[in-house]
Every structure is written in C-alpha cells, then in structure tokens.
Design an enzyme around this catalytic site. Structure first.
Site, PDB file in Angstrom:
ATOM      1  N   HIS A 184       3.088 -14.291 -20.569  1.00  0.00           N
ATOM      2  CA  HIS A 184       2.855 -15.127 -19.400  1.00  0.00           C
ATOM      3  C   HIS A 184       3.980 -16.144 -19.243  1.00  0.00           C
ATOM      4  O   HIS A 184       3.890 -17.049 -18.418  1.00  0.00           O
ATOM      5  CB  HIS A 184       1.524 -15.869 -19.512  1.00  0.00           C
ATOM      6  CG  HIS A 184       0.322 -14.981 -19.505  1.00  0.00           C
ATOM      7  ND1 HIS A 184       0.082 -14.048 -18.528  1.00  0.00           N
ATOM      8  CD2 HIS A 184      -0.712 -14.879 -20.368  1.00  0.00           C
ATOM      9  CE1 HIS A 184      -1.064 -13.421 -18.780  1.00  0.00           C
ATOM     10  NE2 HIS A 184      -1.551 -13.902 -19.901  1.00  0.00           N
TER      11      HIS A 184
ATOM     12  N   LYS B  35       3.436  -7.961 -23.781  1.00  0.00           N
ATOM     13  CA  LYS B  35       3.098  -8.713 -22.568  1.00  0.00           C
ATOM     14  C   LYS B  35       3.370 -10.183 -22.793  1.00  0.00           C
ATOM     15  O   LYS B  35       3.459 -10.658 -23.927  1.00  0.00           O
ATOM     16  CB  LYS B  35       1.664  -8.462 -22.131  1.00  0.00           C
ATOM     17  CG  LYS B  35       0.606  -9.050 -23.007  1.00  0.00           C
ATOM     18  CD  LYS B  35      -0.773  -8.765 -22.420  1.00  0.00           C
ATOM     19  CE  LYS B  35      -1.835  -9.338 -23.326  1.00  0.00           C
ATOM     20  NZ  LYS B  35      -3.176  -9.163 -22.782  1.00  0.00           N
TER      21      LYS B  35
ATOM     22  N   LYS C 167      -4.371 -14.969 -15.541  1.00  0.00           N
ATOM     23  CA  LYS C 167      -5.525 -14.711 -14.671  1.00  0.00           C
ATOM     24  C   LYS C 167      -5.144 -13.952 -13.396  1.00  0.00           C
ATOM     25  O   LYS C 167      -5.663 -14.205 -12.326  1.00  0.00           O
ATOM     26  CB  LYS C 167      -6.250 -16.009 -14.304  1.00  0.00           C
ATOM     27  CG  LYS C 167      -6.708 -16.825 -15.491  1.00  0.00           C
ATOM     28  CD  LYS C 167      -7.761 -16.068 -16.240  1.00  0.00           C
ATOM     29  CE  LYS C 167      -8.299 -16.879 -17.405  1.00  0.00           C
ATOM     30  NZ  LYS C 167      -9.133 -16.116 -18.273  1.00  0.00           N
ATOM     31  N   SER C 168      -4.198 -13.005 -13.527  1.00  0.00           N
ATOM     32  CA  SER C 168      -3.773 -12.250 -12.347  1.00  0.00           C
ATOM     33  C   SER C 168      -3.988 -10.740 -12.510  1.00  0.00           C
ATOM     34  O   SER C 168      -3.336  -9.954 -11.846  1.00  0.00           O
ATOM     35  CB  SER C 168      -2.299 -12.541 -12.052  1.00  0.00           C
ATOM     36  OG  SER C 168      -1.487 -12.064 -13.114  1.00  0.00           O
ATOM     37  N   GLY C 169      -4.886 -10.358 -13.411  1.00  0.00           N
ATOM     38  CA  GLY C 169      -5.161  -8.946 -13.610  1.00  0.00           C
ATOM     39  C   GLY C 169      -4.383  -8.329 -14.752  1.00  0.00           C
ATOM     40  O   GLY C 169      -4.248  -7.110 -14.842  1.00  0.00           O
ATOM     41  N   THR C 170      -3.877  -9.157 -15.650  1.00  0.00           N
ATOM     42  CA  THR C 170      -3.058  -8.680 -16.756  1.00  0.00           C
ATOM     43  C   THR C 170      -3.811  -7.707 -17.654  1.00  0.00           C
ATOM     44  O   THR C 170      -3.253  -6.692 -18.078  1.00  0.00           O
ATOM     45  CB  THR C 170      -2.549  -9.870 -17.602  1.00  0.00           C
ATOM     46  OG1 THR C 170      -1.974 -10.838 -16.732  1.00  0.00           O
ATOM     47  CG2 THR C 170      -1.525  -9.426 -18.614  1.00  0.00           C
TER      48      THR C 170
END
Length: 122
Positions: free
Chosen positions: A111, A109, A55-58
């Site tokens: 997390h 990608k 939830k950080s703009g990925t």
C-alpha cells in the site's frame, strides 16, 4: 475493537505523533524503522506486484492474481492463508526476509506510494 481501529489516531495531534514522513510520504507507525530496508529491497524482473490504496479491493485482487499465476483451484484458496503466498511488503509479518526467500515469480503486495523522485525512474 479491531486492532487497526485501535491504532487509528482520533485527533490531529495523535495523528502527528503516530504517523511519520519518509521522503515526503506520510506512513503508518508500523513502517517506522523499516523504510531504508524497504527502499533497498531487491526487486526481480519476474516479480508480480499489487500496489493499491488501502480498502480498495486489494484482497479480492490478490486472490485473482494468485489463482491466475499459480493455476490454483478456486475451491482450495479458501483453505489457505493467502497472505503467506502474497505477503505485504511493509507489514511486520511475515517480514522482508521471507519475501526475499520466495521463489520467482514472487507475488508481492503493498500500500506504499512511490515517492515523486522515484516515479520518473520507474
């Protein structure tokens, strides 16, 4: 209710029973049983990684990275499933086998955090 909301533990006891630790890093239940394979994932020098907090703009960042790396048309990106082009390492789908088969440079990608004992090596 969204699937991610349905699986989010609501009490401390429920949190402890669903999440687990791997080398001192707390992980969500969908990573259970896959971390040894992920830890041994063959990294290529040409790989491009996006590693962020959730939830950080990925999603925005992955679209920008895809557009720049592929010289893609921004109008076409809305027509494709970007997650197939830039898969998440720890997610069950599309899976590690698909990521291993991608041609270089692979766009990946995650997390996941880097365990402290590996941070000095990287």
């Amino acid at each position: 209710m969204a699937e991610s909301e349905a699986e989010t533990p609501s009490t401390p006891g429920e949190f402890e029973s669903k999440y687990f630790e791997f080398h001192g890093v707390r992980l969500p239940p969908f990573c259970r049983g896959k971390m040894e394979e992920i830890a041994n994932f063959p990294v290529r020098p040409s790989d491009v990684w996006i590693v962020t907090y959730p939830k950080s703009g990925t999603s925005l960042l992955q679209e920008v990275v895809y557009l720049v790396s592929q010289g893609a048309d921004p109008d076409e990106i809305g027509l494709m499933n970007i997650d197939e082009q830039l898969p998440v390492l720890e997610y069950p789908q599309p899976g590690l086998d698909i990521i291993k088969e991608l041609t270089s440079p692979r766009l990946v990608k995650s997390h996941l955090t880097v365990p402290r004992h590996l941070a000095t090596v990287l």
